[in-house]
Enzyme design. Structure first.
Site, PDB file in Angstrom:
ATOM      1  N   SER A 101       0.809  -1.230   0.000  1.00 39.07           N
ATOM      2  CA  SER A 101       0.000   0.000   0.000  1.00 39.07           C
ATOM      3  C   SER A 101       0.835   1.270   0.000  1.00 39.07           C
ATOM      4  CB  SER A 101      -0.913   0.010   1.238  1.00 39.07           C
ATOM      5  OG  SER A 101      -0.159  -0.208   2.428  1.00 39.07           O
ATOM      6  N   ARG A 102       2.057   1.179   0.489  1.00 36.68           N
ATOM      7  CA  ARG A 102       2.868   2.399   0.650  1.00 36.68           C
ATOM      8  C   ARG A 102       4.326   2.077   0.330  1.00 36.68           C
ATOM      9  NH1 ARG A 102       3.826   3.778   5.495  1.00 36.68           N
ATOM     10  NH2 ARG A 102       2.859   2.136   6.725  1.00 36.68           N
TER      11      ARG A 102
ATOM     12  N   VAL B 112       0.061  -9.602   8.097  1.00 38.50           N
ATOM     13  CA  VAL B 112       0.806 -10.779   7.627  1.00 38.50           C
ATOM     14  C   VAL B 112       1.687 -11.402   8.700  1.00 38.50           C
ATOM     15  CG1 VAL B 112       0.760 -10.200   5.173  1.00 38.50           C
ATOM     16  CG2 VAL B 112       2.637  -9.325   6.603  1.00 38.50           C
TER      17      VAL B 112
ATOM     18  N   SER C 229      17.890  -5.439   3.762  1.00 32.12           N
ATOM     19  CA  SER C 229      18.375  -4.076   4.009  1.00 32.12           C
ATOM     20  C   SER C 229      19.888  -4.080   4.071  1.00 32.12           C
ATOM     21  CB  SER C 229      17.826  -3.547   5.324  1.00 32.12           C
ATOM     22  OG  SER C 229      18.440  -2.313   5.641  1.00 32.12           O
TER      23      SER C 229
ATOM     24  N   TYR D 105      16.425  -5.043  14.513  1.00 36.71           N
ATOM     25  CA  TYR D 105      16.147  -4.946  13.068  1.00 36.71           C
ATOM     26  C   TYR D 105      17.268  -5.607  12.266  1.00 36.71           C
ATOM     27  CZ  TYR D 105      15.265  -2.604   8.535  1.00 36.71           C
ATOM     28  OH  TYR D 105      15.033  -2.317   7.210  1.00 36.71           O
TER      29      TYR D 105
ATOM     30  N   ALA E 261      19.438  -7.890  13.187  1.00 32.17           N
ATOM     31  CA  ALA E 261      19.440  -9.351  13.370  1.00 32.17           C
ATOM     32  C   ALA E 261      18.334  -9.999  12.537  1.00 32.17           C
ATOM     33  CB  ALA E 261      19.264  -9.691  14.845  1.00 32.17           C
TER      34      ALA E 261
ATOM     35  N   LYS F  67      16.981  -8.785   9.826  1.00 33.90           N
ATOM     36  CA  LYS F  67      17.337  -8.662   8.405  1.00 33.90           C
ATOM     37  C   LYS F  67      18.380  -9.714   8.033  1.00 33.90           C
ATOM     38  CE  LYS F  67      14.615  -5.552   6.809  1.00 33.90           C
ATOM     39  NZ  LYS F  67      13.677  -5.925   5.743  1.00 33.90           N
TER      40      LYS F  67
ATOM     41  N   ILE G 122      16.204   4.691   1.348  1.00 30.08           N
ATOM     42  CA  ILE G 122      15.349   5.171   0.265  1.00 30.08           C
ATOM     43  C   ILE G 122      14.147   5.870   0.898  1.00 30.08           C
ATOM     44  CG2 ILE G 122      13.908   4.472  -1.689  1.00 30.08           C
ATOM     45  CD1 ILE G 122      15.950   2.352  -2.300  1.00 30.08           C
TER      46      ILE G 122
HETATM   47  N1  LIG Z   1      12.830   2.665   2.725  1.00 29.62           N
HETATM   48  C1  LIG Z   1      14.056   2.344   3.101  1.00 29.62           C
HETATM   49  O1  LIG Z   1      14.941   3.206   3.286  1.00 29.62           O
HETATM   50  C2  LIG Z   1      14.429   0.897   3.286  1.00 29.62           C
HETATM   51  C3  LIG Z   1      15.787   0.587   3.382  1.00 29.62           C
HETATM   52  C4  LIG Z   1      16.164  -0.731   3.547  1.00 29.62           C
HETATM   53  C5  LIG Z   1      15.215  -1.718   3.612  1.00 29.62           C
HETATM   54  N2  LIG Z   1      13.903  -1.401   3.532  1.00 29.62           N
HETATM   55  C6  LIG Z   1      12.925  -2.501   3.616  1.00 29.62           C
HETATM   56  O2  LIG Z   1      11.982  -2.354   2.584  1.00 29.62           O
HETATM   57  C7  LIG Z   1      10.719  -2.865   3.016  1.00 29.62           C
HETATM   58  C8  LIG Z   1       9.639  -1.803   2.823  1.00 29.62           C
HETATM   59  O3  LIG Z   1      10.002  -0.663   3.595  1.00 29.62           O
HETATM   60  P1  LIG Z   1       9.323   0.759   3.353  1.00 29.62           P
HETATM   61  O4  LIG Z   1      10.362   1.769   3.659  1.00 29.62           O
HETATM   62  O5  LIG Z   1       8.647   0.791   2.025  1.00 29.62           O
HETATM   63  O6  LIG Z   1       8.236   0.751   4.531  1.00 29.62           O
HETATM   64  P2  LIG Z   1       6.914   1.645   4.707  1.00 29.62           P
HETATM   65  O7  LIG Z   1       6.929   2.797   3.774  1.00 29.62           O
HETATM   66  O8  LIG Z   1       6.812   1.910   6.171  1.00 29.62           O
HETATM   67  O9  LIG Z   1       5.736   0.674   4.272  1.00 29.62           O
HETATM   68  C9  LIG Z   1       5.477  -0.454   5.064  1.00 29.62           C
HETATM   69  C10 LIG Z   1       4.383  -1.257   4.413  1.00 29.62           C
HETATM   70  O10 LIG Z   1       4.172  -2.438   5.212  1.00 29.62           O
HETATM   71  C11 LIG Z   1       2.782  -2.528   5.487  1.00 29.62           C
HETATM   72  N3  LIG Z   1       2.562  -3.221   6.759  1.00 29.62           N
HETATM   73  C12 LIG Z   1       2.961  -2.849   7.996  1.00 29.62           C
HETATM   74  N4  LIG Z   1       2.583  -3.761   8.901  1.00 29.62           N
HETATM   75  C13 LIG Z   1       1.920  -4.732   8.212  1.00 29.62           C
HETATM   76  C14 LIG Z   1       1.306  -5.943   8.588  1.00 29.62           C
HETATM   77  N5  LIG Z   1       1.313  -6.353   9.866  1.00 29.62           N
HETATM   78  N6  LIG Z   1       0.709  -6.684   7.640  1.00 29.62           N
HETATM   79  C15 LIG Z   1       0.702  -6.276   6.345  1.00 29.62           C
HETATM   80  N7  LIG Z   1       1.291  -5.143   5.922  1.00 29.62           N
HETATM   81  C16 LIG Z   1       1.896  -4.388   6.854  1.00 29.62           C
HETATM   82  C17 LIG Z   1       2.271  -1.118   5.486  1.00 29.62           C
HETATM   83  O11 LIG Z   1       0.887  -1.151   5.204  1.00 29.62           O
HETATM   84  P3  LIG Z   1      -0.229  -0.388   6.094  1.00 29.62           P
HETATM   85  O12 LIG Z   1       0.132   1.062   6.102  1.00 29.62           O
HETATM   86  O13 LIG Z   1      -1.467  -0.714   5.377  1.00 29.62           O
HETATM   87  O14 LIG Z   1      -0.158  -1.001   7.459  1.00 29.62           O
HETATM   88  C18 LIG Z   1       3.070  -0.519   4.332  1.00 29.62           C
HETATM   89  O15 LIG Z   1       2.457  -0.796   3.098  1.00 29.62           O
HETATM   90  C19 LIG Z   1      10.910  -3.298   4.475  1.00 29.62           C
HETATM   91  O16 LIG Z   1      11.159  -4.682   4.545  1.00 29.62           O
HETATM   92  C20 LIG Z   1      12.135  -2.511   4.917  1.00 29.62           C
HETATM   93  O17 LIG Z   1      12.832  -3.127   5.967  1.00 29.62           O
HETATM   94  C21 LIG Z   1      13.483  -0.112   3.366  1.00 29.62           C
END
Ligand SMILES: NC(=O)c1ccc[n+]([C@@H]2O[C@H](COP(=O)([O-])OP(=O)(O)OC[C@H]3O[C@@H](n4cnc5c(N)ncnc54)[C@H](OP(=O)(O)O)[C@@H]3O)[C@@H](O)[C@H]2O)c1
Length: 251
Positions: free
Chosen positions: A17-18, A67, A146, A159, A161, A163, A192
């Site tokens: 969703s986001r 999930v 990550s 986090y 650990a 990952k 990002i």
């Molecule tokens: N962005 C970065 O800088 C970055 C860097 C390294 C790794 N990552 C990894 O990339 C992935 C996505 O990160 P992001 O930055 O895009 O996060 P984000 O913008 O916070 O989005 C998180 C997403 O997870 C969903 N979510 C949260 N709890 C949930 C649950 N219990 N069941 C189902 N959906 C759930 C949220 O949906 P709702 O709002 O509907 O709850 C949202 O769509 C993660 O695994 C993160 O560790 C991100």
């Protein structure tokens, strides 16, 4: 692009969703994949992602589920199969809050919060989806890891650990599921900015970008196009790998 021997490929993107998950959903849909956009609380945002996909001629549906919960994953799987067909591409992307916690304040509960997202949830989802992938001799499992695991980010040990555990699952499942025609890989983004990073000061973002060999911050599309590649037939001989999408930040 269709990667599936049966016809149209179906992907589930958790947390679609986001943030990165929204971009991943759109990239897979652009490649002709039917996308199950999972969300937990952001229904309106999930609807917007679906609208962007369908307006561009793609196929997508939204599915609410936490999930990390076994009962909700079981329902999610049943609903997706009934609506779009069996799941060929599983993208393990969802994340909860990632609080900074020093060692002295870390509790087992905080550790479990991260393991719930990055070990328990992948286990539930893989156990639900892999049997059908095995039957058809084709499947893709793609985890979003990550660079924090390589960097050993301080005050983030739960986090980091969790990952690292994702990478362990990736490597073990790649060997275990390879004979069934299922590839298992991990995409490891750098920092990002997404909506949740709105409060990060610009000078912090600039400082991070200055330390990246490609001298910029990544975008959700950088990650999404790598996931789309791994889901495509072009990546059919790649498994058990960790692909850093961070402009060379951890090279
Ligand atoms: N962005 C970065 O800088 C970055 C860097 C390294 C790794 N990552 C990894 O990339 C992935 C996505 O990160 P992001 O930055 O895009 O996060 P984000 O913008 O916070 O989005 C998180 C997403 O997870 C969903 N979510 C949260 N709890 C949930 C649950 N219990 N069941 C189902 N959906 C759930 C949220 O949906 P709702 O709002 O509907 O709850 C949202 O769509 C993660 O695994 C993160 O560790 C991100």
């Amino acid at each position: 692009m269709t990667a599936h021997p049966r016809g149209r490929t179906v992907a589930l993107v958790t947390g679609g969703s986001r943030g990165l998950g929204a971009a991943i959903s759109q990239a897979l849909a652009r490649d002709g994949i039917s996308v199950a956009i999972n969300f937990n609380s952001s229904r309106a945002a999930a609807k917007e992602v679906r609208a962007r996909i369908t307006e561009a001629g793609g196929v997508a549906e939204i599915f609410q589920a936490d999930v990390t919960r076994p009962d909700e994953v079981a329902d999610l799987h049943t609903q997706i199969v009934a609506t779009l067909g069996s799941i060929d591409v599983l993208v393990l992307n969802a994340t909860g809050p990632q609080p900074d916690v020093e060692l002295e304040d870390l509790t087992w509960g905080l550790m479990l919060d991260q393991l719930d997202y990055f070990v328990h949830s992948p286990l539930l989802l893989a156990q639900a989806t892999v049997p059908a992938m095995c039957r058809q001799g084709f499947g893709r499992i793609i985890s979003i890891g990550s660079e924090a695991f390589e960097l050993g980010t301080p005050c983030s040990s739960a986090y980091v650990a969790a990952k690292g555990a994702q990478l362990g699952l990736t490597r073990s499942w790649a060997r275990e599921l390879g004979p069934a025609g299922i590839t298992v890989n991990l995409v490891a983004p750098g920092f990002i900015p997404t909506e949740r990073h709105a409060a990060v000061p610009q000078h912090d973002k600039d400082a991070y970008g200055a330390g990246v060999p490609l001298y910029r911050l990544g975008t959700p599309d950088d990650v999404a196009s790598t996931v789309a590649f791994l889901a495509s037939p072009h990546a059919g001989f790649i498994t058990g790998q960790r692909i850093a999408v961070n402009g060379g930040h951890t090279l």
